[in-house]
Design an enzyme around this catalytic site. Structure first.
Site, PDB file in Angstrom:
ATOM      1  N   PRO A   1       0.739  -1.090  -0.028  1.00 25.95           N
ATOM      2  CG  PRO A   1       0.061  -0.933   2.244  1.00 25.95           C
ATOM      3  CD  PRO A   1       0.590  -1.999   1.207  1.00 25.95           C
TER       4      PRO A   1
ATOM      5  NE  ARG B   1      -4.658   5.939  -4.506  1.00 28.70           N
ATOM      6  CZ  ARG B   1      -4.265   6.889  -5.337  1.00 28.70           C
ATOM      7  NH1 ARG B   1      -4.577   8.189  -5.143  1.00 28.70           N
ATOM      8  NH2 ARG B   1      -3.672   6.562  -6.520  1.00 28.70           N
TER       9      ARG B   1
ATOM     10  NE  ARG C   1      -3.605  11.688  -6.612  1.00 33.22           N
ATOM     11  CZ  ARG C   1      -4.796  11.537  -6.420  1.00 33.22           C
ATOM     12  NH1 ARG C   1      -5.469  12.504  -5.564  1.00 33.22           N
ATOM     13  NH2 ARG C   1      -5.513  10.652  -6.607  1.00 33.22           N
TER      14      ARG C   1
ATOM     15  CE1 TYR D   1      -3.173   9.652 -12.729  1.00 36.06           C
ATOM     16  CE2 TYR D   1      -2.986  10.384 -10.488  1.00 36.06           C
ATOM     17  CZ  TYR D   1      -2.429   9.989 -11.857  1.00 36.06           C
ATOM     18  OH  TYR D   1      -1.353   9.201 -11.437  1.00 36.06           O
TER      19      TYR D   1
ATOM     20  CB  CYS E   1       1.113  30.445 -16.860  1.00 35.03           C
ATOM     21  SG  CYS E   1       1.642  31.583 -15.854  1.00 35.03           S
TER      22      CYS E   1
HETATM   23  C1  LIG Z   1       2.213   2.409  -7.356  1.00 34.09           C
HETATM   24  C2  LIG Z   1       2.466   1.106  -6.981  1.00 34.09           C
HETATM   25  C3  LIG Z   1       2.064   0.745  -5.678  1.00 34.09           C
HETATM   26  C4  LIG Z   1       1.206   1.516  -4.715  1.00 34.09           C
HETATM   27  O1  LIG Z   1       0.005   1.914  -4.955  1.00 34.09           O
HETATM   28  P1  LIG Z   1      -1.005   2.568  -4.290  1.00 34.09           P
HETATM   29  O2  LIG Z   1      -2.254   2.758  -5.011  1.00 34.09           O
HETATM   30  O3  LIG Z   1      -0.344   3.885  -3.617  1.00 34.09           O
HETATM   31  O4  LIG Z   1      -1.332   1.635  -2.973  1.00 34.09           O
HETATM   32  C5  LIG Z   1       2.344  -0.725  -5.060  1.00 34.09           C
HETATM   33  N1  LIG Z   1       3.186  -1.469  -6.104  1.00 34.09           N
HETATM   34  C6  LIG Z   1       3.606  -1.139  -7.118  1.00 34.09           C
HETATM   35  C7  LIG Z   1       4.237  -2.275  -7.951  1.00 34.09           C
HETATM   36  C8  LIG Z   1       3.260   0.169  -7.785  1.00 34.09           C
HETATM   37  O5  LIG Z   1       3.427   0.462  -8.987  1.00 34.09           O
END
Ligand SMILES: *Cc1c(COP(=O)(O)O)cnc(C)c1O
Length: 444
Positions: free
Chosen positions: A302, A304, A340, A344, A371
């Site tokens: 994890p 995020r 972001r 997105y 800008c």
């Molecule tokens: C980005 C990534 C994560 C983490 O993703 P989250 O959405 O931030 O939990 C974990 N493993 C790999 C290989 C990633 O590229």
């Protein structure tokens, strides 16, 4: 996962559900995070500022360890990394997932044990691999066929490097097309459906310098349901069974990646980590029993969900403009500290801090100072009608993929990061200044 439910709070408390659990309302529209009033932070450290709640980061790490006691939990450093973050994650017993020599060296020089680090990347540079081997990284996750011979050669005749294979399980999940990584139409991993993954496994097993410890997949990001993980897990176990049938080996590890979804605004869905843990464990046991496989050690990554809800972005309002039907509230940051929304289309819930707004709420668009017309931080949000220059705005859930994606656009400079914990604030990362830009600019 702990959700901030502050029952003692007055009406409107639900609005704070996406804020760090330590958030407390103060008189006159103030808020304290980690025991420190946000107005005090703005006065002392200036704005824009990112306020990172150490207790929230630690609590989120602990929730993962509690939910996954038998698994390796690796924090995905790309969400946000600093030396303090490295230390907190280490002290809470997590491993680390990095995807560049930069992230790797920052972590190791901050004291993180290299054997608990996994290196990812769809295109690893010579410098990435050199740093990984020199520092003794725990696992390198192979993402393309050409890496196999490259890593084996770099390891040398006497060395041995543990590697995993990043598999594309053919599962589509995630909050936006740009963050869906589980299907064959994107750049990451080796495909299960076209046999790319199987072929890579065969070649790795033929390299004495490489020790294949297991399979990896990461199906996407901002996923709020358990089901796609279960589908991916079944396919990964299926591949493990085929590898056992073909080569007679049971791979000891299975890394299911990250992507756990969080709420950016009150009421949005969140991935239930406890349910994920329970159902992954059950499905893994069931699938392995059916295939006659030894149950591999599970890992998750994890990013995020550890960092995102732990930080709040603080901005000062610079201008308020009424054009036709619209109210634009422009702040002293924007797409250079948070790309972001532009990337997105993410939505946030900013809040006026430090004074009670007068008058009815109005619908406003919070924009940055850059800008670009697309420099929008939060479209169509409710703010007090009298919002004006000098006001402080705070944006919760600012801890992941904001500062780590920050840019030097317009030479505004990247914001400071301030840790708050038990009533004290301290500077973790200082604000980027003109002197920083000048010192890199060495030609004329
Ligand atoms: C980005 C990534 C994560 C983490 O993703 P989250 O959405 O931030 O939990 C974990 N493993 C790999 C290989 C990633 O590229």
């Amino acid at each position: 996962m702990t959700i901030a439910v502050l029952s003692e709070m007055p009406s409107g408390a639900g609005e704070l559900s996406v804020w760090p659990a330590s958030t407390t309302p103060l008189p006159h529209g103030g808020l304290a995070v980690g025991g420190v009033p946000l107005t005090e932070i703005a006065d002392r450290f200036d704005t824009p500022a990112y306020v990172l709640d150490e207790g929230e980061v630690r609590e989120r790490c602990r929730s993962y360890r509690d939910a996954f006691p038998d698994a390796d939990v690796l924090y995905a450093a790309k969400a946000f990394l600093s030396r303090a973050m490295v230390r907190w994650v280490q002290e809470e017993g997590l491993g680390l997932d990095v995807c560049s020599a930069g992230e790797l060296e920052l972590a190791v020089t901050a004291g993180f044990p290299p054997e608990r680090i996994v290196l990812h990347g769809n295109a690893k540079s010579p410098r990435d691999l050199e740093a990984a081997l020199r520092l003794g990284v725990g696992r390198i996750v192979i993402d393309s066929p050409s890496e196999i011979a490259r890593i084996a050669a770099a390891v040398g005749p006497d060395g041995r490097q543990k590697v995993m294979v990043r598999v594309v399980p053919g599962v589509s999940a995630g909050g936006h097309d740009k963050i869906r990584t589980g299907t064959d139409d994107q750049k990451f991993g080796l495909s299960l459906t076209d046999g790319g993954a199987q072929h890579a496994v065969k070649r790795i097993l033929g390299q004495p310098q490489l020790e294949l410890t297991g399979l990896h997949c990461h199906i996407g990001s901002q996923i709020t349901e358990v089901k796609p993980y279960l589908v991916a897990l079944r396919r990964m176990v299926g591949l493990m069974a085929r590898i056992r049938d073909t080569y007679g080996i049971s791979l000891p590890e299975l890394d299911m990646g990250g992507g756990h979804g969080i709420a950016y605004r009150p009421g949005e869905p969140v991935l239930d980590i406890t349910a994920l843990a329970r159902r992954l464990r059950t499905e893994l046991a069931r699938g392995c029993a059916a295939a006659g496989l030894a149950v591999p050690r599970l890992a998750i990554e994890p990013g995020r969900a550890v960092a995102g809800p732990a930080a709040v972005a603080l901005y000062r309002v610079l201008a308020v403009k009424h054009t036709g039907e619209r109210v634009f509230v422009a702040v002293d940051g924007g797409m250079s500290d948070n790309p972001r929304p532009a990337l997105y289309g993410v939505r946030y819930a900013p809040r006026l801090i430090g004074r009670a707004g007068a008058g009815a709420p109005c619908t406003a668009t919070v924009v940055g100072r850059h800008c670009e017309a697309g420099d929008i931080l939060a479209a169509d949000v409710e703010l007090p009608e009298d919002v004006r220059p000098g006001d402080l705005l705070a944006v919760p859930v600012a801890g992941a993929y904001q500062l780590s994606m920050a840019s030097g656009y317009n030479l505004v400079g990247r914001p400071a990061v301030i840790a708050v914990h038990e009533g004290a604030a301290r500077l973790l990362v200082r604000r980027e200044t003109l002197e920083d830009f000048r010192s890199r600019d060495i030609g004329d």
